[in-house]
Design an enzyme around this catalytic site. Structure first.
Site, PDB file in Angstrom:
ATOM      1  N   TYR A  66       0.836  -1.158   0.070  1.00  0.00           N
ATOM      2  CA  TYR A  66      -0.220   0.100  -0.122  1.00  0.00           C
ATOM      3  C   TYR A  66       0.795   1.140  -0.042  1.00  0.00           C
ATOM      4  O   TYR A  66       0.418   2.249  -0.730  1.00  0.00           O
ATOM      5  CB  TYR A  66      -0.923  -0.119   1.066  1.00  0.00           C
ATOM      6  CG  TYR A  66      -2.180  -0.903   0.902  1.00  0.00           C
ATOM      7  CD1 TYR A  66      -2.174  -2.218   1.277  1.00  0.00           C
ATOM      8  CD2 TYR A  66      -3.170  -0.408  -0.070  1.00  0.00           C
ATOM      9  CE1 TYR A  66      -3.264  -2.801   0.923  1.00  0.00           C
ATOM     10  CE2 TYR A  66      -4.382  -1.112  -0.278  1.00  0.00           C
ATOM     11  CZ  TYR A  66      -4.322  -2.428   0.004  1.00  0.00           C
ATOM     12  OH  TYR A  66      -5.412  -3.344  -0.235  1.00  0.00           O
ATOM     13  N   ASP A 102      -7.718   5.562  -5.307  1.00  0.00           N
ATOM     14  CA  ASP A 102      -6.959   6.673  -5.368  1.00  0.00           C
ATOM     15  C   ASP A 102      -7.134   8.080  -5.273  1.00  0.00           C
ATOM     16  O   ASP A 102      -6.423   8.782  -5.351  1.00  0.00           O
ATOM     17  CB  ASP A 102      -5.990   6.311  -6.797  1.00  0.00           C
ATOM     18  CG  ASP A 102      -7.400   6.451  -8.151  1.00  0.00           C
ATOM     19  OD1 ASP A 102      -7.189   5.593  -9.103  1.00  0.00           O
ATOM     20  OD2 ASP A 102      -8.016   7.149  -7.980  1.00  0.00           O
ATOM     21  N   HIS A 117     -14.977   0.945  -2.472  1.00  0.00           N
ATOM     22  CA  HIS A 117     -14.015   0.098  -1.971  1.00  0.00           C
ATOM     23  C   HIS A 117     -13.097   0.700  -1.067  1.00  0.00           C
ATOM     24  O   HIS A 117     -11.849   0.336  -0.661  1.00  0.00           O
ATOM     25  CB  HIS A 117     -13.256  -0.628  -3.144  1.00  0.00           C
ATOM     26  CG  HIS A 117     -13.706  -1.455  -3.978  1.00  0.00           C
ATOM     27  ND1 HIS A 117     -13.642  -1.876  -5.130  1.00  0.00           N
ATOM     28  CD2 HIS A 117     -14.978  -1.967  -3.707  1.00  0.00           C
ATOM     29  CE1 HIS A 117     -14.514  -2.646  -5.681  1.00  0.00           C
ATOM     30  NE2 HIS A 117     -15.388  -2.982  -4.747  1.00  0.00           N
ATOM     31  N   CYS A 125      -7.859   2.109  12.591  1.00  0.00           N
ATOM     32  CA  CYS A 125      -7.073   1.404  13.818  1.00  0.00           C
ATOM     33  C   CYS A 125      -7.805  -0.062  13.707  1.00  0.00           C
ATOM     34  O   CYS A 125      -8.940  -0.231  13.914  1.00  0.00           O
ATOM     35  CB  CYS A 125      -7.382   2.035  15.251  1.00  0.00           C
ATOM     36  SG  CYS A 125      -6.439   1.042  16.313  1.00  0.00           S
ATOM     37  N   THR A 187     -13.514  -0.884 -16.164  1.00  0.00           N
ATOM     38  CA  THR A 187     -13.671  -1.937 -15.199  1.00  0.00           C
ATOM     39  C   THR A 187     -14.009  -3.337 -15.857  1.00  0.00           C
ATOM     40  O   THR A 187     -14.639  -3.318 -16.818  1.00  0.00           O
ATOM     41  CB  THR A 187     -14.828  -1.738 -14.232  1.00  0.00           C
ATOM     42  OG1 THR A 187     -14.797  -2.880 -13.137  1.00  0.00           O
ATOM     43  CG2 THR A 187     -15.894  -1.676 -14.783  1.00  0.00           C
ATOM     44  N   SER A 188     -13.413  -4.538 -15.308  1.00  0.00           N
ATOM     45  CA  SER A 188     -13.353  -5.776 -15.870  1.00  0.00           C
ATOM     46  C   SER A 188     -14.835  -6.494 -15.649  1.00  0.00           C
ATOM     47  O   SER A 188     -15.089  -7.595 -16.221  1.00  0.00           O
ATOM     48  CB  SER A 188     -12.385  -6.774 -15.473  1.00  0.00           C
ATOM     49  OG  SER A 188     -12.256  -6.580 -14.121  1.00  0.00           O
TER      50      SER A 188
HETATM   51  C1  BV8 Z   1     -17.963  -8.986  -0.716  1.00  0.00           C
HETATM   52  C2  BV8 Z   1      -9.779  -2.199  -2.759  1.00  0.00           C
HETATM   53  C3  BV8 Z   1     -19.744  -9.887   0.814  1.00  0.00           C
HETATM   54  C4  BV8 Z   1      -8.490  -2.851  -2.322  1.00  0.00           C
HETATM   55  C5  BV8 Z   1     -10.679  -3.936  -4.062  1.00  0.00           C
HETATM   56  C6  BV8 Z   1     -14.850 -16.042  -2.554  1.00  0.00           C
HETATM   57  C7  BV8 Z   1     -14.568 -15.722  -1.028  1.00  0.00           C
HETATM   58  C8  BV8 Z   1     -14.919 -14.308  -0.718  1.00  0.00           C
HETATM   59  C9  BV8 Z   1     -15.398 -13.445  -1.499  1.00  0.00           C
HETATM   60  C10 BV8 Z   1     -15.667 -13.670  -3.048  1.00  0.00           C
HETATM   61  C11 BV8 Z   1     -15.487 -15.011  -3.090  1.00  0.00           C
HETATM   62  N1  BV8 Z   1     -15.852 -15.285  -4.807  1.00  0.00           N
HETATM   63  C12 BV8 Z   1     -16.384 -13.939  -4.830  1.00  0.00           C
HETATM   64  C13 BV8 Z   1     -16.110 -13.328  -4.112  1.00  0.00           C
HETATM   65  C14 BV8 Z   1     -16.583 -11.770  -3.980  1.00  0.00           C
HETATM   66  C15 BV8 Z   1     -15.419 -10.981  -4.267  1.00  0.00           C
HETATM   67  C16 BV8 Z   1     -15.085 -10.761  -5.653  1.00  0.00           C
HETATM   68  O1  BV8 Z   1     -15.847 -10.263  -6.261  1.00  0.00           O
HETATM   69  N2  BV8 Z   1     -13.956 -11.637  -6.200  1.00  0.00           N
HETATM   70  C17 BV8 Z   1     -13.631 -11.476  -7.463  1.00  0.00           C
HETATM   71  C18 BV8 Z   1     -12.126 -11.537  -7.620  1.00  0.00           C
HETATM   72  C19 BV8 Z   1     -14.357 -12.763  -8.056  1.00  0.00           C
HETATM   73  N3  BV8 Z   1     -15.991  -9.879  -3.754  1.00  0.00           N
HETATM   74  C20 BV8 Z   1     -15.729  -9.292  -2.344  1.00  0.00           C
HETATM   75  O2  BV8 Z   1     -15.108  -9.812  -1.550  1.00  0.00           O
HETATM   76  C21 BV8 Z   1     -16.244  -7.879  -2.052  1.00  0.00           C
HETATM   77  N4  BV8 Z   1     -16.869  -8.163  -0.816  1.00  0.00           N
HETATM   78  O3  BV8 Z   1     -18.216  -9.691  -1.673  1.00  0.00           O
HETATM   79  O4  BV8 Z   1     -18.609  -9.030   0.656  1.00  0.00           O
HETATM   80  C22 BV8 Z   1     -18.868 -11.141   1.033  1.00  0.00           C
HETATM   81  C23 BV8 Z   1     -18.211 -11.242   2.482  1.00  0.00           C
HETATM   82  C24 BV8 Z   1     -17.552 -12.288   2.986  1.00  0.00           C
HETATM   83  C25 BV8 Z   1     -17.545 -13.667   2.146  1.00  0.00           C
HETATM   84  C26 BV8 Z   1     -18.161 -13.352   0.572  1.00  0.00           C
HETATM   85  C27 BV8 Z   1     -18.896 -12.185   0.203  1.00  0.00           C
HETATM   86  C28 BV8 Z   1     -15.166  -6.872  -1.786  1.00  0.00           C
HETATM   87  C29 BV8 Z   1     -14.687  -6.720  -3.225  1.00  0.00           C
HETATM   88  C30 BV8 Z   1     -13.362  -5.222  -2.808  1.00  0.00           C
HETATM   89  C31 BV8 Z   1     -11.902  -5.786  -3.033  1.00  0.00           C
HETATM   90  N5  BV8 Z   1     -11.365  -4.571  -2.980  1.00  0.00           N
HETATM   91  N6  BV8 Z   1     -10.183  -2.737  -4.084  1.00  0.00           N
HETATM   92  C32 BV8 Z   1      -7.521  -2.223  -2.997  1.00  0.00           C
HETATM   93  O5  BV8 Z   1      -7.588  -1.429  -3.817  1.00  0.00           O
HETATM   94  O6  BV8 Z   1      -6.198  -2.409  -2.784  1.00  0.00           O
HETATM   95  S1  BV8 Z   1     -11.578  -4.339  -5.740  1.00  0.00           S
HETATM   96  C33 BV8 Z   1     -10.106  -4.305  -6.737  1.00  0.00           C
HETATM   97  O7  BV8 Z   1     -10.486  -4.602  -7.753  1.00  0.00           O
HETATM   98  C34 BV8 Z   1      -9.816  -2.602  -7.005  1.00  0.00           C
HETATM   99  O8  BV8 Z   1     -10.818  -1.716  -6.176  1.00  0.00           O
HETATM  100  C35 BV8 Z   1     -10.287  -2.697  -8.534  1.00  0.00           C
HETATM  101  O9  BV8 Z   1     -11.018  -1.388  -8.901  1.00  0.00           O
HETATM  102  C36 BV8 Z   1     -11.213  -3.724  -8.401  1.00  0.00           C
HETATM  103  C37 BV8 Z   1     -11.836  -4.268  -9.730  1.00  0.00           C
HETATM  104  O10 BV8 Z   1     -11.159  -4.166 -10.575  1.00  0.00           O
HETATM  105  P1  BV8 Z   1     -11.297  -3.425 -12.145  1.00  0.00           P
HETATM  106  O11 BV8 Z   1     -11.388  -2.000 -11.512  1.00  0.00           O
HETATM  107  O12 BV8 Z   1     -12.084  -3.890 -12.716  1.00  0.00           O
HETATM  108  O13 BV8 Z   1      -9.918  -3.490 -12.617  1.00  0.00           O
HETATM  109  P2  BV8 Z   1      -9.373  -4.660 -13.454  1.00  0.00           P
HETATM  110  O14 BV8 Z   1      -7.656  -4.305 -13.416  1.00  0.00           O
HETATM  111  O15 BV8 Z   1      -9.985  -5.912 -13.197  1.00  0.00           O
HETATM  112  O16 BV8 Z   1      -9.808  -4.185 -14.919  1.00  0.00           O
HETATM  113  C38 BV8 Z   1      -9.444  -2.976 -15.705  1.00  0.00           C
HETATM  114  C39 BV8 Z   1     -10.177  -2.796 -16.399  1.00  0.00           C
HETATM  115  O17 BV8 Z   1      -9.861  -1.443 -17.126  1.00  0.00           O
HETATM  116  C40 BV8 Z   1     -10.077  -3.919 -17.851  1.00  0.00           C
HETATM  117  O18 BV8 Z   1     -11.236  -4.141 -18.336  1.00  0.00           O
HETATM  118  C41 BV8 Z   1      -9.288  -2.969 -18.978  1.00  0.00           C
HETATM  119  O19 BV8 Z   1      -9.644  -3.534 -20.104  1.00  0.00           O
HETATM  120  C42 BV8 Z   1      -9.775  -1.622 -18.688  1.00  0.00           C
HETATM  121  N7  BV8 Z   1      -8.850  -0.573 -19.035  1.00  0.00           N
HETATM  122  C43 BV8 Z   1      -7.412  -0.622 -18.811  1.00  0.00           C
HETATM  123  N8  BV8 Z   1      -6.950   0.693 -19.369  1.00  0.00           N
HETATM  124  C44 BV8 Z   1      -7.906   1.216 -19.564  1.00  0.00           C
HETATM  125  C45 BV8 Z   1      -9.146   0.482 -19.605  1.00  0.00           C
HETATM  126  N9  BV8 Z   1     -10.225   1.006 -19.881  1.00  0.00           N
HETATM  127  C46 BV8 Z   1     -10.481   2.089 -20.593  1.00  0.00           C
HETATM  128  N10 BV8 Z   1      -9.382   3.026 -20.572  1.00  0.00           N
HETATM  129  C47 BV8 Z   1      -8.129   2.417 -20.499  1.00  0.00           C
HETATM  130  N11 BV8 Z   1      -7.183   3.422 -20.586  1.00  0.00           N
HETATM  131 ZN    ZN Z   2      -6.343   2.617  17.886  1.00  0.00          ZN
END
Ligand code: BV8
Ligand code: ZN
Length: 239
Positions: A66, A102, A117, A125, A187-188
């Protein structure tokens, strides 16, 4: 695939615009995306680092990641795409729901940004829950400790497996349910529940426009796709 001019006409006729943005929105600001080739850090997979388990196991490594990102983001500037969305507020009601931590939308001047997010600029804390905004690019000591109770601070972001802040999620559902048009930018569409906002918007009658370099998991649900970099497409839409 629709032309920019079609979508520009839709925007003119759609007072309430919601933008759902992902890492691609900040790619042209030089910030690596999560899943793109440049998304890796020291060969770790972001998905493995952005979890409570990783933090539990090794808070220092997670904080080093981070802190590295904070330095990158502090040195980055909003790109023309961020500024175009801020400029759109002059003619439309714009709310931005961002998956990004960001803070670049706010730096570009957008006034209604929901950070579903969390924010890399906030710390919380792990013991007394004290939340602080801390804009210094790099933290003095890693892992940082709470000034009040001395316990470990964590980044003020939502990790995989953690619930989204209830207020932010409620506000996001409310926003997409009353939108005339939803722009889904850089977003993907892999991460839930953020991706769920697209079908919710569609069911509520919004027109959905995807702006991305390529097709995504959401493409089958959208009304129009504009392929290309958001930093180039958005200024054309807002002209
Ligand atoms: C939740 C903050 C309820 C941190 C982030 C199994 C166990 C536990 C959970 C899960 C599970 N299976 C699924 C889940 C749910 C999980 C999930 O969705 N997993 C995914 C991987 C399948 N979600 C969660 O856990 C969420 N909470 O569900 O709570 C719960 C509770 C307990 C148990 C179950 C459920 C919480 C999700 C939040 C995670 N935190 N970020 C940090 O940033 O450090 S998410 C992280 O991914 C970022 O925020 C990022 O933004 C986000 C999404 O990715 P994208 O933004 O789409 O980025 P990516 O790289 O994927 O894609 C980029 C895109 O841009 C591409 O399409 C590309 O083509 C395009 N691009 C590139 N350049 C350009 C462009 N487009 C235009 N112009 C350009 N120049
Ligand atoms: Zn404290």
């Amino acid at each position: 695939m629709n032309e920019v001019s079609d979508v520009r006409d839709w925007l003119r006729a759609s007072p309430r615009v919601i933008a759902l943005t992902g890492a691609g929105m900040s790619a042209e600001s030089g910030i690596p995306t999560f899943r793109g080739l440049d998304g890796l850090w020291r060969n770790y997979n972001p998905q493995d680092l952005a979890t409570p388990e990783a933090f539990e196991r090794n808070p220092t490594v997670v904080w080093e990641w981070y802190d590295w990102r904070r330095g990158l983001i502090a040195a980055a500037e909003p790109n023309p795409g961020h500024y175009a969305l801020a400029q759109l507020e002059a003619t439309n009601h714009v709310s931005i729901i961002s998956q990004n931590v960001d803070g670049l939308h706010t730096r570009a001047g957008s006034t209604h940004v929901i950070e579903i997010h969390g924010s890399i600029w906030r710390t919380r804390c792990t013991s007394c829950d004290r939340t602080q905004s801390n804009l210094k690019p790099h933290l003095t000591t890693l892992p940082p400790l709470c000034e009040d109770c001395g316990q470990l601070l964590r980044p003020g972001v939502v990790w995989f497996g953690e619930n989204l802040p209830p207020m932010a999620w409620e506000a996001s559902v409310e926003a997409v349910s009353t939108a005339d048009i939803l722009l889904v930018i850089g977003t993907s569409g892999i991460v839930y529940p953020a991706a769920q906002l697209v079908p919710i918007a569609k069911d509520a009658g919004a027109k959905v426009v995807e702006i991305n370099l390529e097709a995504t998991a959401l493409s089958s649900q959208v009304d129009a796709t504009l392929l290309g970099p958001s930093g180039q497409i958005l200024p054309k839409l807002v002209q």
